[in-house]
Enzyme design. Structure first.
Site, PDB file in Angstrom:
ATOM      1  N   GLU A  35      63.628 163.697  20.750  1.00  0.00           N
ATOM      2  CA  GLU A  35      64.123 162.836  21.832  1.00  0.00           C
ATOM      3  C   GLU A  35      63.589 161.406  21.757  1.00  0.00           C
ATOM      4  O   GLU A  35      64.269 160.449  22.113  1.00  0.00           O
ATOM      5  CB  GLU A  35      63.723 163.435  23.191  1.00  0.00           C
ATOM      6  CG  GLU A  35      64.686 164.461  23.713  1.00  0.00           C
ATOM      7  CD  GLU A  35      66.093 163.902  23.884  1.00  0.00           C
ATOM      8  OE1 GLU A  35      66.257 162.835  24.482  1.00  0.00           O
ATOM      9  OE2 GLU A  35      67.035 164.557  23.379  1.00  0.00           O
ATOM     10  N   HIS A  37      62.861 159.632  19.100  1.00  0.00           N
ATOM     11  CA  HIS A  37      63.651 158.849  18.139  1.00  0.00           C
ATOM     12  C   HIS A  37      65.017 158.482  18.756  1.00  0.00           C
ATOM     13  O   HIS A  37      65.505 157.374  18.577  1.00  0.00           O
ATOM     14  CB  HIS A  37      63.907 159.662  16.862  1.00  0.00           C
ATOM     15  CG  HIS A  37      62.665 160.002  16.093  1.00  0.00           C
ATOM     16  ND1 HIS A  37      62.172 161.280  16.003  1.00  0.00           N
ATOM     17  CD2 HIS A  37      61.822 159.223  15.364  1.00  0.00           C
ATOM     18  CE1 HIS A  37      61.087 161.282  15.251  1.00  0.00           C
ATOM     19  NE2 HIS A  37      60.841 160.061  14.856  1.00  0.00           N
ATOM     20  N   GLN A 153      50.122 151.106  15.247  1.00  0.00           N
ATOM     21  CA  GLN A 153      51.172 150.838  14.248  1.00  0.00           C
ATOM     22  C   GLN A 153      52.021 149.642  14.682  1.00  0.00           C
ATOM     23  O   GLN A 153      52.330 148.753  13.885  1.00  0.00           O
ATOM     24  CB  GLN A 153      52.039 152.081  14.060  1.00  0.00           C
ATOM     25  CG  GLN A 153      53.293 151.817  13.239  1.00  0.00           C
ATOM     26  CD  GLN A 153      53.998 153.085  12.808  1.00  0.00           C
ATOM     27  OE1 GLN A 153      53.566 153.736  11.867  1.00  0.00           O
ATOM     28  NE2 GLN A 153      55.086 153.443  13.475  1.00  0.00           N
TER      29      GLN A 153
HETATM   30  O1  PAF Z   1      56.257 155.865  12.647  1.00  0.00           O
HETATM   31  C1  PAF Z   1      56.755 156.379  11.622  1.00  0.00           C
HETATM   32  O2  PAF Z   1      57.530 157.332  11.686  1.00  0.00           O
HETATM   33  C2  PAF Z   1      56.396 155.801  10.254  1.00  0.00           C
HETATM   34  O3  PAF Z   1      55.091 155.352  10.206  1.00  0.00           O
HETATM   35  C3  PAF Z   1      57.373 154.692   9.795  1.00  0.00           C
HETATM   36  C4  PAF Z   1      57.304 153.463  10.688  1.00  0.00           C
HETATM   37  C5  PAF Z   1      58.802 155.238   9.786  1.00  0.00           C
HETATM   38  C6  PAF Z   1      57.018 154.247   8.376  1.00  0.00           C
HETATM   39  O4  PAF Z   1      57.073 155.295   7.467  1.00  0.00           O
END
Ligand code: PAF
Length: 181
Positions: A35, A37, A153
């Site tokens: 969900e 994503h 991230q």
């Molecule tokens: O967050 C993620 O799923 C990964 O770190 C990403 C940004 C797709 C890079 O592989």
């Protein structure tokens, strides 16, 4: 929905989109979608004419003791979910396509990758920034969407995009939680 597996085809499609002036929103994933994503895809759809989702389990961001081979993969289920969610194009390259023999370049953000998760996963963020760079170059989106839950991230990618002047807007999307939190 179109599935593109090679960099050459992705670059050709990017050139067509640019020529026609259509704007692209990119959601990068490692597959095994949920969900969260779909929330990113929904936001990308609301803000862009075209939405690309990449599916690539990136070996560079796994440490030697982290099992890249056992990372869950459900490509058919992912593609069905993305089609239903109205994604225009899925970029689904192989490891060999992304990192052919002889590959030896990386992109690294320093200070902010040395703390928190970076302190316990050396090399992890170098793997992330390297693959994010490659995906941004291949797809050429105007906007790219990341979940706020991966706060470090997001900070690292924002730093890289600013420092290296990538012509892309990083959109941070609030975390979507299950009813039980
Ligand atoms: O967050 C993620 O799923 C990964 O770190 C990403 C940004 C797709 C890079 O592989």
């Amino acid at each position: 929905m179109e599935v593109i597996e090679t960099i050459a085809r992705m670059l050709a499609r990017q050139a067509e989109w640019r020529k026609s002036g259509r704007e692209v929103g990119l959601v990068m994933t490692m597959g095994y979608l949920h969900e969260g994503h779909l929330g990113l895809v929904e936001r990308a759809r609301a803000e862009n004419e075209l939405v690309v989702t990449s599916i690539f389990v990136n070996p560079l961001q796994f440490g030697p003791k982290e099992d890249f081979g056992r990372y869950p993969r459900k490509p058919e289920q992912d593609l069905a979910m993305l089609e239903k969610a109205g994604v225009t194009t899925v970029y689904f390259p192989s490891v060999e396509e992304m990192y052919p023999t002889g590959f030896q370049t990386s992109v690294e953000v320093s200070e902010i990758t040395e703390v928190l998760e970076g302190a316990i996963r050396p090399g992890h963020f170098r793997g992330v920034t390297t693959v994010v760079t490659k995906l941004l170059h291949a797809i050429g989106p105007q906007r790219t969407y990341f979940g706020q839950k991966d706060a470090q991230q997001v900070a690292v990618i924002q730093r890289m995009v600013r420092d290296l002047n990538f012509p892309v807007q990083v959109v941070v999307v609030p975390t979507r939680r299950e009813p039980d939190g």
